[in-house]
Design a protein around this motif. Structure first.
Motif, PDB file in Angstrom:
ATOM      1  N   LEU A 137       0.837  -1.198   0.000  1.00 37.57           N
ATOM      2  CA  LEU A 137       0.000   0.000   0.000  1.00 37.57           C
ATOM      3  C   LEU A 137       0.868   1.244   0.000  1.00 37.57           C
ATOM      4  CD1 LEU A 137      -2.934   1.118   0.212  1.00 37.57           C
ATOM      5  CD2 LEU A 137      -2.575   1.190   2.693  1.00 37.57           C
ATOM      6  N   GLU A 138       0.578   2.171  -0.924  1.00 36.87           N
ATOM      7  CA  GLU A 138       1.379   3.379  -1.072  1.00 36.87           C
ATOM      8  C   GLU A 138       0.600   4.627  -0.700  1.00 36.87           C
ATOM      9  OE1 GLU A 138       3.346   6.579  -3.695  1.00 36.87           O
ATOM     10  OE2 GLU A 138       1.366   5.718  -3.965  1.00 36.87           O
ATOM     11  N   PHE A 139      -0.736   4.594  -0.830  1.00 34.49           N
ATOM     12  CA  PHE A 139      -1.572   5.754  -0.524  1.00 34.49           C
ATOM     13  C   PHE A 139      -3.000   5.293  -0.247  1.00 34.49           C
ATOM     14  CE2 PHE A 139      -4.663   8.952  -1.742  1.00 34.49           C
ATOM     15  CZ  PHE A 139      -4.234  10.060  -1.040  1.00 34.49           C
ATOM     16  N   ASP A 140      -3.666   5.994   0.686  1.00 33.72           N
ATOM     17  CA  ASP A 140      -5.071   5.723   1.000  1.00 33.72           C
ATOM     18  C   ASP A 140      -5.679   7.024   1.502  1.00 33.72           C
ATOM     19  OD1 ASP A 140      -7.551   4.903   1.987  1.00 33.72           O
ATOM     20  OD2 ASP A 140      -6.781   3.021   2.787  1.00 33.72           O
ATOM     21  N   GLY A 141      -6.522   7.655   0.680  1.00 37.94           N
ATOM     22  CA  GLY A 141      -7.097   8.937   1.101  1.00 37.94           C
ATOM     23  C   GLY A 141      -8.033   9.503   0.044  1.00 37.94           C
ATOM     24  N   THR A 142      -8.332  10.783   0.156  1.00 40.10           N
ATOM     25  CA  THR A 142      -9.232  11.441  -0.782  1.00 40.10           C
ATOM     26  C   THR A 142      -8.497  11.818  -2.065  1.00 40.10           C
ATOM     27  OG1 THR A 142      -8.770  13.691  -0.024  1.00 40.10           O
ATOM     28  CG2 THR A 142     -10.452  12.449   1.189  1.00 40.10           C
ATOM     29  N   GLY A 143      -9.287  12.171  -3.082  1.00 42.48           N
ATOM     30  CA  GLY A 143      -8.696  12.613  -4.338  1.00 42.48           C
ATOM     31  C   GLY A 143      -7.856  13.858  -4.165  1.00 42.48           C
ATOM     32  N   LEU A 190     -10.102  15.525  -9.103  1.00 42.04           N
ATOM     33  CA  LEU A 190     -10.684  16.776  -8.627  1.00 42.04           C
ATOM     34  C   LEU A 190     -12.079  16.560  -8.065  1.00 42.04           C
ATOM     35  CD1 LEU A 190      -9.508  19.064 -11.560  1.00 42.04           C
ATOM     36  CD2 LEU A 190      -8.709  19.188  -9.198  1.00 42.04           C
ATOM     37  N   ALA A 191     -12.799  15.547  -8.547  1.00 39.01           N
ATOM     38  CA  ALA A 191     -14.130  15.219  -8.020  1.00 39.01           C
ATOM     39  C   ALA A 191     -14.064  14.568  -6.644  1.00 39.01           C
ATOM     40  CB  ALA A 191     -14.861  14.304  -8.998  1.00 39.01           C
ATOM     41  N   ASN A 192     -12.851  14.329  -6.157  1.00 36.28           N
ATOM     42  CA  ASN A 192     -12.572  13.910  -4.776  1.00 36.28           C
ATOM     43  C   ASN A 192     -13.102  12.525  -4.408  1.00 36.28           C
ATOM     44  OD1 ASN A 192     -11.077  14.722  -2.552  1.00 36.28           O
ATOM     45  ND2 ASN A 192     -12.870  15.461  -1.425  1.00 36.28           N
ATOM     46  N   PRO A 193     -12.739  11.503  -5.194  1.00 39.71           N
ATOM     47  CA  PRO A 193     -13.113  10.133  -4.824  1.00 39.71           C
ATOM     48  C   PRO A 193     -12.231   9.625  -3.699  1.00 39.71           C
ATOM     49  CG  PRO A 193     -11.635  10.084  -6.690  1.00 39.71           C
ATOM     50  CD  PRO A 193     -11.887  11.550  -6.396  1.00 39.71           C
ATOM     51  N   HIS A 194     -12.539   8.444  -3.183  1.00 42.42           N
ATOM     52  CA  HIS A 194     -11.626   7.771  -2.259  1.00 42.42           C
ATOM     53  C   HIS A 194     -10.655   6.966  -3.116  1.00 42.42           C
ATOM     54  CE1 HIS A 194     -10.998   5.769   1.883  1.00 42.42           C
ATOM     55  NE2 HIS A 194      -9.943   5.519   1.119  1.00 42.42           N
ATOM     56  N   ILE A 195      -9.372   7.304  -3.030  1.00 45.54           N
ATOM     57  CA  ILE A 195      -8.340   6.683  -3.853  1.00 45.54           C
ATOM     58  C   ILE A 195      -7.388   5.866  -2.990  1.00 45.54           C
ATOM     59  CG2 ILE A 195      -6.411   7.089  -5.433  1.00 45.54           C
ATOM     60  CD1 ILE A 195      -7.694   9.607  -6.368  1.00 45.54           C
ATOM     61  N   VAL A 196      -7.045   4.686  -3.477  1.00 42.59           N
ATOM     62  CA  VAL A 196      -5.968   3.901  -2.868  1.00 42.59           C
ATOM     63  C   VAL A 196      -4.935   3.621  -3.943  1.00 42.59           C
ATOM     64  CG1 VAL A 196      -7.399   2.843  -1.088  1.00 42.59           C
ATOM     65  CG2 VAL A 196      -7.202   1.745  -3.324  1.00 42.59           C
ATOM     66  N   SER A 197      -3.710   3.400  -3.524  1.00 46.62           N
ATOM     67  CA  SER A 197      -2.633   3.124  -4.475  1.00 46.62           C
ATOM     68  C   SER A 197      -1.660   2.130  -3.878  1.00 46.62           C
ATOM     69  CB  SER A 197      -1.890   4.421  -4.826  1.00 46.62           C
ATOM     70  OG  SER A 197      -0.772   4.159  -5.673  1.00 46.62           O
ATOM     71  N   THR A 198      -1.203   1.206  -4.722  1.00 50.03           N
ATOM     72  CA  THR A 198      -0.117   0.334  -4.308  1.00 50.03           C
ATOM     73  C   THR A 198       1.102   0.664  -5.165  1.00 50.03           C
ATOM     74  OG1 THR A 198      -0.354  -1.500  -5.871  1.00 50.03           O
ATOM     75  CG2 THR A 198      -1.873  -1.452  -3.996  1.00 50.03           C
ATOM     76  N   LYS A 199       2.211   0.063  -4.833  1.00 54.28           N
ATOM     77  CA  LYS A 199       3.434   0.268  -5.605  1.00 54.28           C
ATOM     78  C   LYS A 199       3.482  -0.627  -6.838  1.00 54.28           C
ATOM     79  CE  LYS A 199       6.169   1.635  -1.556  1.00 54.28           C
ATOM     80  NZ  LYS A 199       7.358   1.333  -0.713  1.00 54.28           N
TER      81      LYS A 199
END
Length: 343
Positions: A137-143, A190-199
């Protein structure tokens, strides 16, 4: 929850030498056939691309072919979104491919989370060495937090997008030949979804001559300039729509991010070989869309130098012609090929 987890949308136009490798890579994503569908949108291909796609449809029930008259990649992707039955949509260009098990590894830890609207992963050029996929997991938050973390994205094909989110916000591609994917993915953030990102680095980008991003003939390049400026302006409008204004940290990050991407539009202006009246008209549009003058927030030494050179080259017609001559006679034939190899 939809029984189909992901709809992989592939716009297809005259890619017969590449499409089989692309489709074969989708078959090796570690997903059960019932978990995904592949929507190939044939955009009026004049080669054997559609025939190859039909062969895959005959072999694999979850592969579907949609035919349309040639209308461009944006229209093809939109057709795919509208036809998609998956919980998420994923974009894959027909000359690129995915590493084995990539989509499964990028998404597996989020399969039971109903709050996730967008899943981000990474890409590399296909001539780079292949490394084991790391799905930490690299990121977990709003857009908006994602923009603060990574800036505005440039490419639409680095995400799973929840289809219901796209529909709710009426986000679709505009009919531009360049800049359309940056506009689409930036609008999503910009519409501010809930975004997660892995490496997870799973997408392999293939650089080929005569693609929309590498063609340099004047007619095509001039169309690129207009579309790029319109797409740039549309991102500014999306910032206003979602109430991102001056004084907000996310606004400053958007400005920095947009300025860092202006080199693409600037290079196309240099390649367009405008005459004086044409140049003046284009520069008026650059001013109207706030593309020129190039500005920035908290620029480093390299950023300040780049900004100064870009503004200087666009400052007057003579400077533009001199910069254009150097760019087209030296940078394009000798520098850019080496940069692509050494990236």
């Amino acid at each position: 929850m939809n029984s189909i987890y992901a709809s992989v949308i592939i716009p297809v136009y005259n890619v017969a030498p590449y499409i089989a490798k692309t489709l074969d890579s989708v078959l090796r994503q570690g997903l059960e056939a019932s978990e995904y569908e592949v929507i190939m949108v044939n955009d009026g291909s004049e080669d054997s691309s559609a025939d190859i796609c039909r062969e895959y449809c005959e072999r694999f029930p979850n592969f579907k072919l949609v035919n349309q008259e040639n209308a461009g990649v944006s229209a093809a992707r939109n057709r795919g979104i509208d036809a998609a039955q998956g919980e998420y949509v994923v974009f894959l260009d027909a000359d690129d491919y995915l590493l084995d098990n990539g989509l499964q590894l990028a998404s597996c830890q989020f399969r039971n989370r109903d709050d996730v609207d967008v899943i981000h992963y990474f890409s590399s050029y296909d001539f780079w060495p292949v490394k084991p996929i790391d799905n930490t997991l690299e990121f977990d938050g709003t857009g908006h937090d994602y923009i603060l973390h990574s800036g505005l994205p440039s490419f639409c094909w680095l995400f799973f997008y929840r289809k219901s989110f796209l529909d709710e916000h009426q986000i679709r591609f505009k009919p531009y030949i360049v800049g359309e994917d940056q506009l689409f993915s930036s609008t999503v953030c910009l519409a501010n979804p809930h975004i997660v990102s892995t490496k997870a680095d799973i997408y392999r980008y293939v650089v080929r001559e005569k693609s929309a991003t590498t063609k340099r003939d004047v007619t095509h390049t001039r169309r690129c300039v207009i579309d790029y400026l319109d797409a740039y302006h549309d991102i500014i409008q999306a910032m206003r729509k979602y109430r991102i204004g001056e004084g907000m940290p996310v606004y400053d990050k958007c400005v920095v991010s947009l300025n860092s991407k202006k080199m693409f539009g600037f290079s196309r202006i240099l390649s367009s070989d405008y005459r004086k009246k044409e140049y003046e008209k284009v520069m008026a549009k650059c001013r109207d869309t706030a593309f020129y003058p190039v500005t920035g927030v908290d620029l480093g030494a390299k950023g300040k130098m780049t900004t100064m050179l870009m503004n200087g080259a666009m400052n007057c017609y003579l400077a533009y012609k001199l910069a254009g001559f150097a760019f087209n006679k030296i940078v394009v034939p000798y520098v850019l090929p080496k940069l692509r190899v050494n990236l």
